[in-house]
Scaffold this motif. Structure first.
Motif, PDB file in Angstrom:
ATOM      1  N   HIS A 118       7.283   1.357   7.001  1.00 28.88           N
ATOM      2  CA  HIS A 118       6.035   0.609   6.810  1.00 28.88           C
ATOM      3  C   HIS A 118       4.850   1.540   6.598  1.00 28.88           C
ATOM      4  CE1 HIS A 118       2.883  -2.369   7.372  1.00 28.88           C
ATOM      5  NE2 HIS A 118       2.373  -1.617   8.326  1.00 28.88           N
ATOM      6  N   TRP A 119       4.705   2.553   7.463  1.00 25.98           N
ATOM      7  CA  TRP A 119       3.502   3.361   7.397  1.00 25.98           C
ATOM      8  C   TRP A 119       3.534   4.377   6.261  1.00 25.98           C
ATOM      9  CZ3 TRP A 119      -0.441   1.217   9.126  1.00 25.98           C
ATOM     10  CH2 TRP A 119      -0.387   0.409  10.268  1.00 25.98           C
ATOM     11  N   ARG A 120       4.702   4.847   5.861  1.00 27.22           N
ATOM     12  CA  ARG A 120       4.720   5.729   4.687  1.00 27.22           C
ATOM     13  C   ARG A 120       4.333   4.942   3.444  1.00 27.22           C
ATOM     14  NH1 ARG A 120      11.172   6.876   3.304  1.00 27.22           N
ATOM     15  NH2 ARG A 120      11.692   4.704   2.793  1.00 27.22           N
ATOM     16  N   TYR A 153     -12.870  -0.663  -0.835  1.00 30.20           N
ATOM     17  CA  TYR A 153     -11.490  -0.601  -1.294  1.00 30.20           C
ATOM     18  C   TYR A 153     -10.544  -1.217  -0.265  1.00 30.20           C
ATOM     19  CZ  TYR A 153     -13.846   2.699  -4.299  1.00 30.20           C
ATOM     20  OH  TYR A 153     -14.746   3.252  -5.176  1.00 30.20           O
ATOM     21  N   TYR A 154      -9.382  -1.597  -0.760  1.00 25.94           N
ATOM     22  CA  TYR A 154      -8.363  -2.207   0.086  1.00 25.94           C
ATOM     23  C   TYR A 154      -7.708  -1.154   0.977  1.00 25.94           C
ATOM     24  CZ  TYR A 154      -3.803  -4.206   1.315  1.00 25.94           C
ATOM     25  OH  TYR A 154      -2.691  -4.638   1.992  1.00 25.94           O
ATOM     26  N   ALA A 155      -7.620  -1.452   2.273  1.00 21.65           N
ATOM     27  CA  ALA A 155      -6.897  -0.605   3.231  1.00 21.65           C
ATOM     28  C   ALA A 155      -5.775  -1.440   3.829  1.00 21.65           C
ATOM     29  CB  ALA A 155      -7.826  -0.105   4.325  1.00 21.65           C
ATOM     30  N   PRO A 156      -4.524  -1.013   3.722  1.00 18.55           N
ATOM     31  CA  PRO A 156      -3.390  -1.830   4.169  1.00 18.55           C
ATOM     32  C   PRO A 156      -3.295  -2.032   5.679  1.00 18.55           C
ATOM     33  CG  PRO A 156      -2.688  -0.149   2.586  1.00 18.55           C
ATOM     34  CD  PRO A 156      -4.079   0.197   3.015  1.00 18.55           C
ATOM     35  N   GLU A 166      13.164  -3.387   3.602  1.00 22.28           N
ATOM     36  CA  GLU A 166      12.816  -4.774   3.273  1.00 22.28           C
ATOM     37  C   GLU A 166      11.669  -5.272   4.143  1.00 22.28           C
ATOM     38  OE1 GLU A 166      16.537  -6.652   3.875  1.00 22.28           O
ATOM     39  OE2 GLU A 166      17.469  -5.738   2.095  1.00 22.28           O
ATOM     40  N   ALA A 167      11.689  -4.912   5.417  1.00 20.25           N
ATOM     41  CA  ALA A 167      10.607  -5.328   6.311  1.00 20.25           C
ATOM     42  C   ALA A 167       9.287  -4.695   5.900  1.00 20.25           C
ATOM     43  CB  ALA A 167      10.946  -4.958   7.754  1.00 20.25           C
ATOM     44  N   ALA A 168       9.322  -3.430   5.477  1.00 24.93           N
ATOM     45  CA  ALA A 168       8.105  -2.763   5.027  1.00 24.93           C
ATOM     46  C   ALA A 168       7.541  -3.437   3.781  1.00 24.93           C
ATOM     47  CB  ALA A 168       8.392  -1.287   4.755  1.00 24.93           C
ATOM     48  N   ASP A 169       8.409  -3.774   2.838  1.00 23.03           N
ATOM     49  CA  ASP A 169       7.957  -4.459   1.630  1.00 23.03           C
ATOM     50  C   ASP A 169       7.339  -5.807   1.960  1.00 23.03           C
ATOM     51  OD1 ASP A 169       8.844  -2.359   0.095  1.00 23.03           O
ATOM     52  OD2 ASP A 169      10.739  -3.310  -0.460  1.00 23.03           O
ATOM     53  N   ALA A 170       7.981  -6.550   2.852  1.00 21.10           N
ATOM     54  CA  ALA A 170       7.483  -7.883   3.209  1.00 21.10           C
ATOM     55  C   ALA A 170       6.132  -7.783   3.920  1.00 21.10           C
ATOM     56  CB  ALA A 170       8.494  -8.598   4.090  1.00 21.10           C
ATOM     57  N   ALA A 171       5.997  -6.828   4.825  1.00 24.71           N
ATOM     58  CA  ALA A 171       4.739  -6.666   5.551  1.00 24.71           C
ATOM     59  C   ALA A 171       3.615  -6.269   4.604  1.00 24.71           C
ATOM     60  CB  ALA A 171       4.904  -5.619   6.651  1.00 24.71           C
ATOM     61  N   ALA A 172       3.906  -5.356   3.675  1.00 23.08           N
ATOM     62  CA  ALA A 172       2.883  -4.936   2.721  1.00 23.08           C
ATOM     63  C   ALA A 172       2.456  -6.107   1.838  1.00 23.08           C
ATOM     64  CB  ALA A 172       3.421  -3.796   1.859  1.00 23.08           C
ATOM     65  N   ARG A 173       3.414  -6.897   1.391  1.00 23.71           N
ATOM     66  CA  ARG A 173       3.096  -8.045   0.541  1.00 23.71           C
ATOM     67  C   ARG A 173       2.264  -9.082   1.296  1.00 23.71           C
ATOM     68  NH1 ARG A 173       7.690  -8.495  -1.102  1.00 23.71           N
ATOM     69  NH2 ARG A 173       8.531 -10.026   0.371  1.00 23.71           N
ATOM     70  N   THR A 174       2.639  -9.367   2.530  1.00 24.50           N
ATOM     71  CA  THR A 174       1.915 -10.357   3.331  1.00 24.50           C
ATOM     72  C   THR A 174       0.478  -9.915   3.593  1.00 24.50           C
ATOM     73  OG1 THR A 174       3.949 -11.116   4.396  1.00 24.50           O
ATOM     74  CG2 THR A 174       1.871 -11.572   5.538  1.00 24.50           C
ATOM     75  N   HIS A 175       0.305  -8.638   3.959  1.00 19.48           N
ATOM     76  CA  HIS A 175      -1.037  -8.141   4.237  1.00 19.48           C
ATOM     77  C   HIS A 175      -1.909  -8.229   2.996  1.00 19.48           C
ATOM     78  CE1 HIS A 175      -4.333  -5.357   5.187  1.00 19.48           C
ATOM     79  NE2 HIS A 175      -4.046  -5.563   6.458  1.00 19.48           N
ATOM     80  N   TRP A 176      -1.354  -7.801   1.866  1.00 22.45           N
ATOM     81  CA  TRP A 176      -2.133  -7.841   0.625  1.00 22.45           C
ATOM     82  C   TRP A 176      -2.509  -9.265   0.255  1.00 22.45           C
ATOM     83  CZ3 TRP A 176      -5.334  -6.105  -2.694  1.00 22.45           C
ATOM     84  CH2 TRP A 176      -5.449  -6.684  -3.964  1.00 22.45           C
TER      85      TRP A 176
END
Length: 435
Positions: free
Chosen positions: A370-372, A321-324, A417-427
């Motif tokens: 980011h981590w939440r 499974y995917y782990a962020p 916004e930074a959390a959203d961008a980081a999550a999108r980039t990692h995925w």
């Protein structure tokens, strides 16, 4: 909930914390595990007709007498992380589950320390590791000779080790201080507002951190001073602003083991599944990062101890499974560990953002956001995996309630916004690699 884990303890752990009550329960369970493993070594050695079976039985009998005479002092060595590592590995090897020669006489080293701590007179042979004789929870004697065993003698609370080839080594009155021929497990201590944390720096024991890339040398005086001062700063921060983490750290961690940081990373940390109470980490660059390391790794330790009492995931079937927070797919059990550990990370930044100001506060807000988000996403994937037991579903549901409450807390727009961008980039990077 079944007897091994009372319902209030299970629920408190599942929400992410637990404090003194939960860690006391887990600590007692791990102590019992060590006792069972030691007995298992004796019985398995006898069943396998191991040539050192009688030595193991005699050492166990000495250990039992010492525990009866001085239970609190002897518990210090029985709880020591490397005792559990050695006993488990030896029991598995005796049962034919590990392709290695079982070092049954390691039980003599445990009994020797128990006799010394319990101020019992004793004389027995302990195993050598190269030219040294390790004594778990204390340190090692450097005997400058090689062989199988050294003679350990203790009387009146003092002890010596010898081989008949070279000078004997005396264990100093304070065994946590170096002396001629003696390498100590040195103390790291911090005290703040009446709360004290005392740990041992284990850069010696051959069983200290299975599977980790260990620092190949003893920590020198200057670096030791850095570890001590950094621990003092981290402990002040935890006691002032993260009191649950402070309580759980004091109730869980016994030793710190220096490990190397791979790939040029600034810092790394780890816990070993069966080395409860030991935390591996590279040289901590500062107090805040060390405090965060405790918040992260104590979660791993708590969950690993709980998994000795209750299954949360089904047996592995190859699913991943995917782990962020990882570049590689993870099994459900690994993802569960990641969710719980990063719940601790998110909780640390949640409180820290209100304890600091300026740029540090902005960074803490961003890390919390980011981590939440990442932990909640991973928890959702885990819940949908179909790989959880009934108790695993109950545990994760309580964890998810904590995360949902945190997701509702306001953070500055740039942090979100930074959390959203980081999550999108990692995925996107993960998906491009793994599909």
């Amino acid at each position: 909930m079944s007897d091994p884990v009372p319902e209030p303890v299970f629920e408190a752990l599942a929400r992410g914390g637990g404090g003194d009550g939960a860690t006391a329960h887990l600590r007692a369970a791990q102590f019992g595990k060590h006792l069972l493993l030691l007995r298992r070594v004796v019985d398995a050695a006898r069943a396998a007709r191991h040539p050192d079976a009688d030595r193991a039985r005699n050492a166990y009998e000495l250990l039992a007498r010492a525990q009866e005479q001085a239970p609190e002092q002897v518990a210090t060595v029985l709880r020591h992380p490397t005792v559990g590592v050695w006993a488990r590995r030896t029991a598995l090897a005796l049962a034919g589950h590990r392709p290695e020669r079982p070092r049954v006489t390691g039980l003599a080293a445990v009994a020797a320390v128990a006799a010394l701590r319990g101020r019992m007179d004793a004389r027995l042979e302990v195993p050598l590791d190269g030219p040294t004789a390790p004594l778990p929870s204390l340190g090692r004697a450097v005997l400058h000779t090689r062989g199988e065993r050294a003679l350990f003698e203790t009387t009146g609370g003092r002890a010596t080790l010898s081989t008949g080839h070279g000078p004997e080594v005396a264990v100093p009155e304070d065994p946590h201080e170096d002396a001629p021929g003696w390498h100590a497990l040195r103390r790291l201590a911090a005290e703040h507002r009446g709360r004290r944390l005392t740990l041992l720096l284990d850069d010696l024991d051959p069983d200290r951190m299975p599977g980790a890339d260990l620092v190949a040398h003893r920590i020198g005086a200057a670096e030791l001073a850095h570890w001590r001062s950094t621990l003092e700063g981290a402990w002040r921060l935890l006691v002032d602003d993260h009191w649950t983490v402070a309580a759980e750290t004091a109730g869980t961690v016994l030793t710190l083991t220096p490990i190397t940081s791979p790939g040029g990373r600034a810092h790394t940390s780890a816990t070993a599944r069966h080395a409860y109470g030991n935390l591996g980490l590279s040289t901590p660059p500062g107090a805040t990062l060390l405090a965060l390391t405790f918040a992260h790794e104590v979660q791993h330790a708590k969950l690993s101890a709980l998994l000795d009492l209750v299954d949360l995931t089904l047996p592995e079937d190859g699913s991943r499974y995917y782990a962020p927070w990882r570049p590689d797919p993870r099994p459900a059990s690994g993802l569960f560990q990641g969710v719980y550990a990063h719940l601790g990370v998110a909780g640390f930044w949640r409180r820290h953002r209100h304890a600091v100001t300026g740029r540090e506060s902005a960074r803490a807000h961003a890390d919390f956001a980011h981590w939440r988000r990442s932990t909640a996403d991973a928890a959702g994937a885990l819940a949908d995996s179909g790989r959880l037991t009934t108790e695993g579903k109950r545990f994760l549901a309580a964890t998810d309630r904590t995360l949902r409450a945190w997701l509702a807390e306001p953070v500055p727009a740039p942090a979100e916004e930074a959390a959203d961008a980081a999550a999108r980039t990692h995925w996107e990077r993960w998906h491009a690699r793994h599909g």
